[in-house]
Scaffold this motif. Sequence first.
Motif, mmCIF file in Angstrom:
data_model
loop_
_atom_site.group_PDB
_atom_site.id
_atom_site.type_symbol
_atom_site.label_atom_id
_atom_site.label_comp_id
_atom_site.label_asym_id
_atom_site.label_seq_id
_atom_site.Cartn_x
_atom_site.Cartn_y
_atom_site.Cartn_z
ATOM 1 N N VAL A 224 0.855 -1.189 0.000
ATOM 2 C CA VAL A 224 0.000 0.000 0.000
ATOM 3 C C VAL A 224 0.894 1.244 0.000
ATOM 4 O O VAL A 224 1.733 1.406 0.889
ATOM 5 N N PRO A 225 0.758 2.129 -1.005
ATOM 6 C CA PRO A 225 1.625 3.312 -1.051
ATOM 7 C C PRO A 225 1.218 4.339 0.000
ATOM 8 O O PRO A 225 0.045 4.600 0.218
ATOM 9 N N LEU A 226 2.206 4.890 0.669
ATOM 10 C CA LEU A 226 1.983 5.947 1.650
ATOM 11 C C LEU A 226 2.830 7.151 1.249
ATOM 12 O O LEU A 226 4.040 7.027 1.064
ATOM 13 N N ASN A 227 2.204 8.303 1.116
ATOM 14 C CA ASN A 227 2.903 9.525 0.741
ATOM 15 C C ASN A 227 2.985 10.456 1.940
ATOM 16 O O ASN A 227 1.982 10.688 2.630
ATOM 17 N N ALA B 129 -4.512 8.941 4.879
ATOM 18 C CA ALA B 129 -4.355 7.488 4.800
ATOM 19 C C ALA B 129 -5.246 6.814 5.826
ATOM 20 O O ALA B 129 -5.434 7.312 6.944
ATOM 21 N N THR B 130 -5.788 5.660 5.468
ATOM 22 C CA THR B 130 -6.666 4.914 6.368
ATOM 23 C C THR B 130 -5.919 3.786 7.079
ATOM 24 O O THR B 130 -6.531 2.941 7.737
ATOM 25 N N CYS B 131 -4.594 3.763 6.916
ATOM 26 C CA CYS B 131 -3.768 2.791 7.614
ATOM 27 C C CYS B 131 -2.418 3.437 7.890
ATOM 28 O O CYS B 131 -2.135 4.544 7.406
ATOM 29 N N PHE C 158 0.441 10.796 6.803
ATOM 30 C CA PHE C 158 0.508 10.088 5.531
ATOM 31 C C PHE C 158 -0.803 10.274 4.781
ATOM 32 O O PHE C 158 -1.883 10.322 5.378
ATOM 33 N N VAL C 159 -0.674 10.395 3.460
ATOM 34 C CA VAL C 159 -1.852 10.563 2.608
ATOM 35 C C VAL C 159 -1.783 9.551 1.467
ATOM 36 O O VAL C 159 -0.736 8.962 1.195
ATOM 37 N N THR C 160 -2.912 9.379 0.797
ATOM 38 C CA THR C 160 -2.977 8.483 -0.356
ATOM 39 C C THR C 160 -2.469 9.202 -1.598
ATOM 40 O O THR C 160 -2.112 10.383 -1.556
ATOM 41 N N ASP C 161 -2.447 8.502 -2.715
ATOM 42 C CA ASP C 161 -2.014 9.102 -3.970
ATOM 43 C C ASP C 161 -2.906 10.261 -4.400
ATOM 44 O O ASP C 161 -2.490 11.133 -5.159
#
Length: 327
Positions: free
Chosen positions: A9-12, A44-46, A36-39
Motif C-alpha cells: 500500500v503506497p503511503l505519501n 491514509a486509512t492505515c 501520511f496521505v494516499t495518492d
Amino acid sequence: TTPVCDEGVPLNLNAISPQYYETLVSLSPPLIQWSFVTDTGSPATCHPANQHIRFGTRTFATDGTIILTTLEETDLAGTAASWTPSSALLPAGHYFWEVTPISSSGTAGFARVIPFVTGPICTVAELLPPTILSVPDGASVPAGSILSWDFQGGCVPTGVEIDMSTTSSFEPTNSSFCTYPVAMHAALVDVNDFLLPCHTYYWRVAALIEDRHNALSPDSSSPVIATVAPETIEVESWIHSGYSEVRSFYFMDNTCPNAPATPTVQPTFTPTATQTITASPTVRLIAPTVTVEQPAQVDCSGLNFADCNANINSCFWNNSQQCENRP
C-alpha cells in the motif's frame, strides 16, 4: 486507531512542520510533524508497521549534487507523527528531515526528503549578492544538471531573482527573469521554451527582500504605503542585493557537436549597489529543483510537480505536465 497497512500500500508523506523549504526563525531543535496521505491526497486509512526518521544538514558540491549529512536518526513506531531532534540549529543553515515508512515485512517505502532553512531574514543593510556554487564557469552540462548558490552575511532573503540569457549583456529580449521563494538555492537545467540544447547560456542571481513600504496595491500600478495587514497586499516591489558574478554553461546533449572549451565571451563580475526594483509583469518561471537521495527505484508516475522535482535523479516533468521516469 487505524490498522497497519497491507503490504504494497503506497503511503505519501504530508509534511506538516517544518514544511518543504520553510524558513525557521527559531534556532531551537524543531518539532518535526507529519502525516501520511494516499495518492489522491486523502488522509491514509492505515499506518506503516514502523518508521525511520533522520535529520541533518544539506550542502552543495561544486557539480551541483546535494549532499545530505545525517546528524541524528532513529526508528519510530508506525503510529508516530512527530519527533524532536536534540540538535540546536545554526543561523542561515541548510537542513533536511526524512521519514521512511516500513512495512510488516521490513520493506522500506518511499522516503521523501523535506529541506528547510533557518533565518534570520536579512535587513537592507545585511543584504548581499549570493555566492555561486555550481556549475563551474563554461562547463558543458546535460539536462538535469543543477545550478546552485548560497547566501552571504549569516542571513537569508525572502526571494531570489535568476536571470538567464544567450548573451552576457542580458538584453531583455533574450533573458528569462524568475523570482523564487527564499529557500530555492538551486535551479534545474532542462529543456523548456527558453533553454534549448547546443547553446551557451549566461546566468546570474540576486537576493531579494520584500519592500513592504513600496508595495503595489492589487488594483493599482502606483506605489502605495501599506495601510492594512501586509498579507493582504500583493507585493510587487523588492529590495535587490545586486547581482552575483556571471557564469556561463553550454547545454549539451547527444545531438550537439563538440561543446566549446570556453565561452566565446568571458563574463565579468559587475555587482551593483543595493536598489529597489519592481517585479516584471511578464515573469517567466523556470521550475526550481534539487537533487536528493532517494531509494534506488522510484515510480515517478502520478507524482505532483514538487515531488517530481525532488526526485530529479529518477524523474522529470514532461511537456504534458506529468511526471515520468527518466529513460
